[in-house]
Design an enzyme around this catalytic site. Structure first.
Site, PDB file in Angstrom:
ATOM      1  N   ASP A   1       0.879  -1.168   0.000  1.00  0.00           N
ATOM      2  CA  ASP A   1       0.000   0.000   0.000  1.00  0.00           C
ATOM      3  C   ASP A   1       0.919   1.220   0.000  1.00  0.00           C
ATOM      4  OD1 ASP A   1      -2.121   1.999   0.984  1.00  0.00           O
ATOM      5  OD2 ASP A   1      -3.281   0.145   0.954  1.00  0.00           O
TER       6      ASP A   1
ATOM      7  N   HIS B   1      -3.353   4.434  -3.247  1.00  0.00           N
ATOM      8  CA  HIS B   1      -2.756   3.509  -2.272  1.00  0.00           C
ATOM      9  C   HIS B   1      -1.426   2.963  -2.787  1.00  0.00           C
ATOM     10  CE1 HIS B   1      -6.044   3.469   0.596  1.00  0.00           C
ATOM     11  NE2 HIS B   1      -6.881   3.445  -0.424  1.00  0.00           N
TER      12      HIS B   1
ATOM     13  N   GLU C   1     -10.524   4.538  -3.997  1.00  0.00           N
ATOM     14  CA  GLU C   1     -10.129   5.771  -3.316  1.00  0.00           C
ATOM     15  C   GLU C   1      -9.095   6.597  -4.083  1.00  0.00           C
ATOM     16  OE1 GLU C   1     -11.141   5.137   1.280  1.00  0.00           O
ATOM     17  OE2 GLU C   1      -9.293   4.132   0.731  1.00  0.00           O
TER      18      GLU C   1
END
Ligand code: NAG
Ligand code: NAG
Ligand code: NAG
Length: 614
Positions: free
Chosen positions: A267, A321, A392
């Protein structure tokens, strides 16, 4: 959907039963300190018509003649209730006798009938795991002299070792006992089905109060999962987890017949995974030189998992991420592969610190991403695919990066949301083409191109997902709440789905912000959405994000709650968690016996005094 009834112990004569009892008494008199072999102490437990295991303290004279008695609660549990102690609940025929065979696990004999050397080897390994799990059930000394013979025959009919959404995991398990021996017959199409049968068989065993183990002397179980994707997501980026904790997660999953470890290995925070083609990823991305997974580690982990019927599905999250691990581009002459990296104040550039998002207009980034995929294609099974994250994306990050907005204008894009979505979808499309290219080279025999998995996001909005992500190539893993209509809408559009219900299966909730903890009952009573065609909802995953967990607490955070999700995904029961609780408590004890450290879910008193804490 499923049916389960008791069978009368046709195959056990009264004579064998009394011989067994005599044997028990003899053994007890050898070991018990209070040597008077009181029959009341040996068989105090009964299974009530409402499926509770209770101590019967009434004197033997006033007992009902035909009431079956058990030496312990554990013994009673083996056949009390429709499914005894089997977890997850079988979906087909299931019948369990109330009689027991007393045996020595060292003396179980195996006969494997499989069509190839590889499948035979697999099953031999399964037999070893099975015996090692049995030994952990022994309460005292496992050695039993003399022991009833237990002969296990496992027949597998196909030689495939492929493990994916098409794998046949069904099995049939029959246990029958004659005057001379107990015969266990396992039949399955694949080694994975046979492996599940051995798990079920281990659920028919409990430690005896004296030496050795007890086995349900007669059983018939037909079983297969409702969903082909039954997973746990484990995040090892926010906090690193040493390998043994990943293996322990796999052990718990095997015990629960779960079959996908979704390894959220990297990540923005850290990139602990060794990519042999691009060693910089780990060098710049790992928290430290010991907080890494080497390629050999990954290979071994995949092998370890498959022998337990589990795929490891690796996620390389992008375009968001992603940050640490990607920062060496400028020095290497490859430009900024990640942008907004560790930017401050973070709230302006991402949803969670540290910030970082891949640079979709840098060709070098795509080349490196392809090298990463090629490494992973080599270590994974031919049929295995990739999870590519994709949630996201924080548009203001890209919109605030001069290089990106300039390139967009140059190629005729405006800076509208739609343009950014297009840019984002091109990221996935380009990586998919690279993935296809790699697989065609490495595995030319695989005819159908493999799909990729992405998270639900702004890009998967049902209003426009079809413009961006072709449904035959992208599977959507949704992480919305129970009541969100996203699953239904995406199902209508014919997308395949993996369900990670945020307000039931997010195991990290309850430890940060205003999130709530979901106990095992909530995880269990999480209804699966309906697809519009069979096979469309592939299954689901319980998610262990690791911001607030590391090796010191991860087992208790995952277990036994993930086991509740496991039964939802294997059996999709119509009944509520309350009906499963005694079975669930026994399942939790089994995890403990196998060396896992599950959280407590109820006071021990309530486990011991069934029905008293409702
Ligand atoms: C277990 O029992 C057997 C037979 O009674 C005995 O020979 C053996 O030494 C015992 N093992 C342990 C560890 O107590
Ligand atoms: C790369 O990022 C750095 C830091 O944000 C910035 O100063 C630099 O101009 C960027 N390089 C390019 C080629 O855009
Ligand atoms: C990107 O920034 C420009 C101005 O800086 C703004 O007009 C535009 O609306 C922004 N785009 C998005 C999707 O927020």
């Amino acid at each position: 959907m499923s049916r389960c009834r008791y069978v009368e112990p046709l195959w056990t004569t009264k004579k064998t039963a009394s011989l067994l009892l005599l044997l028990l008494l003899l053994l007890l008199s050898e070991t018990a300190t209070s040597a008077d072999s009181d029959e009341n102490r040996i068989t105090r437990w009964t299974c009530t018509p409402t499926d509770l295991c209770l101590v019967d303290s009434s004197p033997s004279a006033s007992r009902m003649q035909d009431q079956q008695r058990f030496e312990s609660q554990r013994d009673c549990r083996l056949s009390c209730g429709k499914y005894g102690s089997i977890w997850p609940m079988p979906t087909g025929d299931c019948s369990l006798s109330h009689d027991r065979v007393h045996f020595d696990p060292w003396k179980v004999r195996f006969n494997v009938v499989a069509p190839s050397e590889a499948t035979t080897q697999f099953l031999r390994e399964t037999n070893r795991h099975f015996v090692s799990n049995l030994l952990k059930e022994c309460t005292r000394n496992c050695t039993l002299e003399p022991s009833k013979e237990v002969l296990v025959k496992a027949t597998v009919t196909t030689n495939t070792l492929q493990l994916d959404w098409h794998t046949d995991e069904s099995y049939m398990l029959v246990v029958r006992t004659t005057a001379t021996a107990t015969f266990v017959d396992i039949k399955a199409a694949t080694v994975y089905g046979a492996r599940h049968a051995f798990e079920t068989l281990s659920n028919l065993v409990a430690g005896s109060e004296s030496h050795g183990l007890l086995l349900v002397s007669g059983a018939r179980v037909h079983d297969r999962p409702q969903y082909p994707h039954r997973g746990i997501l484990l995040d090892t980026s926010r906090n690193y987890m040493p390998l043994r904790y990943i293996r322990s997660t796999l052990d718990g999953m095997a015990a629960s017949k779960m079959n996908v470890l979704h390894w959220h290995v990297v990540d923005t925070h850290s990139f602990p995974l060794e990519i042999t083609r691009v060693p910089e990823m780990q060098r710049f991305g790992a928290y430290g030189p010991t907080q890494i997974y080497s390629r050999a580690d990954t290979v071994n982990l995949i092998k370890y998992a498959r022998l337990r019927g589990i795929r490891i599905l690796i996620e390389i999250d992008g375009p968001s991420h992603a940050g640490n691990g990607w920062q060496w581009g400028p020095a290497a002459g490859l430009g900024n592969m990640s942008v907004c990296l560790n930017n401050k104040p973070w709230r302006n550039f991402c949803v969670q610190p540290p910030c970082g998002q891949l640079n979709p207009v840098n060709d070098h980034m795509y080349a490196i991403y392809k090298e990463i995929m090629e490494d992973l294609a080599e270590v994974g099974a031919p049929e295995e695919t990739l999870h590519v994250g994709g949630d996201e994306v924080y548009l203001p990050c890209w919109n605030n990066t001069e290089e990106i907005t300039r390139r967009m204008r140059e190629t005729g894009y405006d800076l509208s949301k739609k343009s950014f979505l297009k840019l984002w979808s091109q990221f996935h499309q380009r990586n998919l083409e690279a993935w296809d290219d790699i697989n065609q080279r490495l595995y030319p025999n695989i005819v159908e191109p493999k799909p990729m998995i992405v998270w639900s996001s702004l890009l998967t909005d049902p209003d426009y997902i079809e413009e961006y992500l072709p449904k035959e190539r992208f599977i959507i893993q949704t992480w919305v709440g129970k009541d969100d209509k996203l699953n239904r809408d995406l199902a209508k559009l014919n997308y395949r789905l993996i369900i990670s219900t945020k307000d039931a299966w997010y195991l990290d909730h309850g430890f940060w912000g205003s999130t709530k903890y979901y106990n095992w009952l909530k995880a269990y009573n999480n209804p699966m959405p309906q697809g519009t065609r069979p096979g469309q909802v592939l299954g689901g995953e319980a998610c262990m994000w690791s911001e607030y967990v590391d090796q010191n607490s991860v087992e208790a955070r995952i277990w036994p709650r993930a086991g509740a999700a496991a039964e939802r995904l294997w059996s999709n029961p119509k009944t509520s968690a309350l009906l499963a609780q005694q079975r669930f408590f026994r399942y939790r004890d089994r995890l403990i016996a196998r060396g896992i450290h599950p959280d407590a879910v109820i006071p021990r008193w309530c486990v011991l005094n069934e029905g008293q804490c409702l």
